[in-house]
Each structure stands twice: as C-alpha cells, then as structure tokens.
Design a protein around this motif. Structure first.
Motif, PDB file in Angstrom:
ATOM      1  N   UNK A 365     -28.446  -3.473  37.796  1.00 38.80           N
ATOM      2  CA  UNK A 365     -28.763  -2.098  38.207  1.00 38.80           C
ATOM      3  C   UNK A 365     -30.191  -1.934  38.688  1.00 38.80           C
ATOM      4  N   UNK A 366     -31.068  -2.890  38.391  1.00 40.32           N
ATOM      5  CA  UNK A 366     -32.458  -2.771  38.809  1.00 40.32           C
ATOM      6  C   UNK A 366     -33.316  -1.974  37.857  1.00 40.32           C
ATOM      7  N   UNK A 367     -32.797  -1.681  36.667  1.00 47.74           N
ATOM      8  CA  UNK A 367     -33.590  -0.914  35.696  1.00 47.74           C
ATOM      9  C   UNK A 367     -34.827  -1.701  35.269  1.00 47.74           C
ATOM     10  N   UNK A 368     -34.716  -3.005  35.184  1.00 51.78           N
ATOM     11  CA  UNK A 368     -35.840  -3.872  34.831  1.00 51.78           C
ATOM     12  C   UNK A 368     -35.948  -4.984  35.863  1.00 51.78           C
ATOM     13  N   UNK A 369     -37.125  -5.117  36.476  1.00 49.46           N
ATOM     14  CA  UNK A 369     -37.321  -6.193  37.442  1.00 49.46           C
ATOM     15  C   UNK A 369     -37.363  -7.538  36.721  1.00 49.46           C
TER      16      UNK A 369
END
Length: 608
Positions: A365-369
C-alpha cells in the motif's frame, strides 16, 4: 605396437582411450621416452565427451623408475573399477596397504615428479621421487569435496623386485592424486537426499548432501551405496536417513541398472527386512530423489527388495511428493521487488504483462517506504525493512491488512550499519542480521513473530552483510566482510531445546568462493547450488554458479550483465534469474537473454 615397446624397453606407459560411439573404437598410440633426463609433467587428459572411456596400460617390460611413476599416475586417471592397472605398478607393503578410497587430491595441474635428493641411484636398486603440485581440493573418504590451498608434496619410493628385476613402487601416499582436468572428466557431483524436520507443512523435508562419484565406473551402484552409508560428516548433525543402521546392498549385488521402463530394483540386506510400509516409502523416496538428481529422465520408479528377494515397497515419482517436501516442488508463484515508489510489488514469469502489481496488504500500500523485503515460502506473509534500514515489519499479504509495530529495530548510526535483507526458512522462521558495529547480531524470529532470538555464531570471521537461509532450514549462506573483503560462507544451522528455551547456532562455516575477494550478492539457486556475483583479485565483476561444497560447476555461468547490485534465484532451477543492474530490474529465462522488465526498482527476491 607391443613388439616395438618390447624392443625399446623404455616405452612410456600411456592410457588407451576408447570412444564409445557409432561403431568406432579408437586406441591411443604409444610414445617413446628417453633413457635419461629430467622428469616432465604428467600430461593431463583434455576435457572429453561423457562417452569417452579411458583405460590405463600396465608397466612396460624393463621400464625405468621414471616410467613407472609416470605410468602409475596415468593409471589413476583411468576408468578401472578398482584401479587394477594402477596396482600393477606396486609391490610389497604398498601393494598390500594402498587404499585409493581414502581420499582424492585434486591439483591445479597433473602432479609433477621430481627426483628426491637422497643419494639414491638406480644402480642401488632403490630410487625416490617427490610428487608436487598446487592443491585445489580434497575429496574425502565419504566423497565430500572441500577446497584446498597450498603446495602438495608427497614422496614416492621405488625398489627393484629381486624375482623379476622390474622396478615397482613400494612406498607412496594413500589415496588418489590427479589434475583438475582429469578430475572433471572422471568425477561427477551428485546430490544424496536425507530428511530434516524443517518443512513448514509438517511432512519431512529433504536436504541435499553433495558428493562426487566416478562418472564412468558403475555410477548408479556407487550413488546407491553412498546414500546407504548416511549423511557426510558436515551434514550429519542436522539430517537423518530412514534406512536402518547397517543397511547395505545385498551381498553379491552387482551393477544396478534401470530397466526399459525406467524402474530400478534395489536388493537390500536383512537390516531392512522389517521396516514399516511408511518407513519403506521414505527410504524409496530418498533413493528416487537421489537417482533422479543423477539421471533426471532415467529412473521413474524404485522398488526395494528384502534379503530374501521379497518386495518391501515400490514408489513412483508421482507418489514421492506425498512422502516428503522436495526442492523441485518449490516453484514460486511470483517474483518480488521494491518498485520506484518503495512499495513491495510482484511479477509472474508466466504472465506476458511485465508491469508489476502491488502485493496485497500493508507493504504493497505504500504506507511505509521500504528498501528490501522477503516473502514467506507459502507466499502469504511478507517482511519488509524500512527505507532507512532501521525497522523490520512483518505483515500478512491479505487485502486490508495493517502494518502494525515493527518487530525489530536497529540502533546503527547509518543505513549501511543497520538491517540486512531478511530471509525465511522452510520452518516459517525469519532471519535477519543487524550490522550495528556496536552490537552486530544475527537474529531469528520464530514463525516471524515474537521476541527476536540472537543466534550463536562461534568463530564468525567478519561482519554479516547478507543472509539467505535454504528451504531445508539447516543450511545458511552468509556474505561476510572482513578488512574490506567480502566472501561467501555456508554454515550449518543447529537448534537445541531445553527447559530454558531454544538455542540456535551457526557452526562449521566454510568458504565456498576462495578465489573471489569481493562477493557483492548471492542467492540460493537449487538444492545445493548458489548464484554468486563477485570479483577475482584484479578482475572485473562476474556472475557464476557454485555448489555448497565450494566445487565449481562446469560450463559457463549466466551471461554477462553490467553493474549487478542484487540477484535473486528460485530453488526451482527452471525459473528465471532476476537481477537489479544498471539497466533496472532484469530477468534471464532459460535459453534466453537478459531482458529489462522494470526500469526503476531494486531488491528482487523469490519467496524465501
């Protein structure tokens, strides 16, 4: 030819080379040798086709000491079953006690014989030489290969036999010594298969135990005998065999050969007579996996017979998968990587669409790189390392899953001093190294959760830069950095449980790339094979395959690729290589060339 040799009395013994082809048989000729002069290198046999058989010739009449040593060394490279011809060059205690099975010493080139400075002269009926060369490897009595270094120097003593007046060897080193090219022609690496308790499904998993057998001397029977003798010493503490102790081929068994239906019957001694059906099937599975490694299309079914000839059980390749989890069944559904937006995405080599899609769950989801990730072997969970290398997250790969708190944090001051790319083993445990110089550690998280357990690493020489655990869960590959040089090592994973908990240790680390001074990337690429990116001293970057015992794999490695930073391979050897290079994420499918699949991306991985 024999008459000419008899007249000369000094004819150099040579091997007879038989080319087994369409009705053609060619014999090597004889070459003369001067009566005096310095010894020359024993000519090493050039690489030949697998169908070539080489047979040695016995000592020539009235051969001089030099010729006897030369002929004996040549005979060691032949295809005699029990070195019958080589033994004709021996006498006395040497003939009685020489044991070629003790070891095989592999030299860079065929051994050179120099006269020892002992004052001995032919007219005294005694003569001595020193065999010398540069060590490459040693194959021990269990047929296990290990790289070696340094100089080889061993004495050989000759005497004139009183009864015949002929020179013969009466003192020599035990075992066989030969050059690298002859070793590559004469010997073949085979994976024996044993069981571990590392399979996540609960059924026994297999682990490969590579050994070398003489490829032209009844190899099927050799392979079966080696399997029955049990795991090699290095693997034995973490592997088991289902064959009862003392099980061997039935006395009098000659060459084992599959029939025209690819079915092999293996008669065993009475030690196996009373095994249960389930245990017998495990025994048959070990044999089937091992024989199919040697001859993939040659054995489809194995039948085990008891000492009275009564069938014990029969197992075909279609049933073997139900007995044990095996390497060829570990085909991944997807290839995974970190895309340009630092999300975990996936590709399928079976899908012509080369646009990666985010994995289900929080890491897609891209919540954390992220900067790296590992996907469980069941492809239902993922572990991701944050872009700064400080935090490790583990989440299910299901839609709607949340990220949660990190399961591990590193206190390293810089990104390069923090967490490595994690790795899942076949048990479902997660491994990662913390490169913090103040507290370097190798850690394992049981089932990917809970308190990280620090792994004991006695005799670890260097800082861990990369970790990859084999699917069997009992072998681990580590890139270790020491004084600016990085090398690949393989260690054995040992687990001990007591009332205070579980202790995990990495023991008997061994280097498998002694000729590379800078290994930058690696990945498991089969049951006993890895793909490695590295550089020789003074050389350029190269990519090659190596075995877990450090032996080279004949033939060329993967085709050249520029600027490789990371590499990923599946333990299913039919799946493509994936690499992060100067051209982006690229893929190499069998029989094809490298193709760019993603321009921006990094950290490619397969499950594991």
């Amino acid at each position: 030819m024999d008459a000419d040799r008899a007249k000369r009395g000094r004819g150099r013994p040579v091997r007879a080379t038989v080319y087994v082809g369409i009705g053609a048989v060619l014999l090597a000729g004889c070459a003369s040798m001067p009566d005096s002069g310095d010894m020359r290198d024993v000519e090493s046999t050039p690489r030949q086709d697998a169908k070539v058989r080489v047979f040695a010739l016995p000592p020539a009449e009235d051969a001089e000491p030099q010729e006897i040593v030369q002929g004996f060394l040549e005979a060691l490279t032949s295809d005699d079953l029990n070195y019958e011809t080589a033994r004709k060059y021996l006498t006395g205690d040497a003939l009685k006690t020489w044991d070629p099975g003790v070891s095989t010493t592999v030299l860079d080139e065929a051994p050179t014989a120099y006269t020892r400075v002992t004052g001995e002269r032919p007219e005294t009926d005694e003569y001595g030489f020193e065999l010398s060369g540069k060590n490459v490897a040693r194959v021990d009595g269990q047929h296990a290969y290990a790289p070696a270094s340094g100089q080889y120097r061993k004495p050989v003593h000759l005497t004139r036999v009183k009864e015949t007046g002929q020179w013969r060897i009466d003192e020599l080193p035990q075992g066989v010594v030969l050059g690298r090219s002859d070793f590559e022609r004469n010997y073949q690496s085979i994976n024996k298969y044993y069981f571990t308790s590392a399979a996540q499904s609960g059924e026994p998993g297999t682990v490969a135990d590579p050994v070398y057998v003489r490829s032209q001397v009844d190899p099927v029977t050799q392979v079966v005998r080696d399997l029955l003798e049990g795991p090699t010493s290095w693997l034995n503490p973490v592997a088991r065999t289902s064959f009862p102790s003392g099980t061997a081929l039935l006395k009098g068994t000659k060459a084992l050969t599959p029939d025209d239906q690819n079915r092999l019957v293996v008669p065993l001694n009475k030690k196996a007579d009373r095994v249960s059906d389930s245990r017998c099937e495990e025994m048959a599975a070990q044999l089937l996996f091992t024989l199919q490694d040697y001859m993939p299309t040659g054995v489809d079914t194995v039948e085990l017979q008891g000492s009275t000839g009564v069938p014990l059980c029969e197992l075909g390749e279609n049933e073997a998968g139900a007995v044990a989890s095996h390497g060829r069944d570990r085909s991944a559904g997807y290839e995974y990587l970190i895309d340009g937006d630092h999300k975990l995405v996936r590709l399928s080599d079976r899908d012509p669409v080369t646009t990666p899609s985010p994995v289900p769950g929080a890491l897609g989801d891209g919540e954390k790189q992220l900067r790296s990730a590992a996907v469980s072997r069941g492809e239902d969970r993922a572990a991701g390392v944050s872009a700064d290398g400080r935090e490790l997250y583990v989440t299910p790969m299901t839609a709607g899953g949340t990220l949660g708190d990190p399961v591990l944090r590193s206190a390293g001051a810089t990104a390069k001093d923090r967490l490595t790319t994690p790795s899942w083993d076949g048990r479902g445990d997660l491994w990662v190294a913390d490169r913090d110089p103040e507290k370097p550690r190798l850690l394992v998280l049981a089932d990917g959760m809970g308190e990280p357990l620090e792994v004991r690493t006695p005799n670890l020489d260097g800082r861990i830069e990369a970790v990859r655990v084999a699917a069997d869960g009992v072998r681990i590959a580590l890139i270790l950095e020491n004084k600016g040089k990085r090398a690949l090592h393989i260690g054995r994973v040992e687990r001990d449980a007591d009332a205070e908990g579980t202790t995990v240790s990495i023991v008997e680390l061994r280097s498998v790339t002694p000729d590379l001074e800078d290994v930058t990337a690696m990945s498991w690429a089969g049951d006993s094979r890895l793909v490695v990116v590295g550089r020789e001293p003074g050389g350029v970057q190269q990519m090659r395959y190596v075995r877990v015992d450090g032996s080279p794999i004949p033939g060329s490695g993967p085709s050249a690729l520029t600027g490789v930073e990371e590499i990923a391979a599946s333990e299913d050897e039919s799946q493509p290589l994936v690499a992060h290079s100067a051209d982006g994420i690229v893929r190499l499918s069998p029989g094809q060339q490298w193709q760019t699949v993603v321009k921006e991306g990094s950290a490619p991985v397969y499950p594991g």
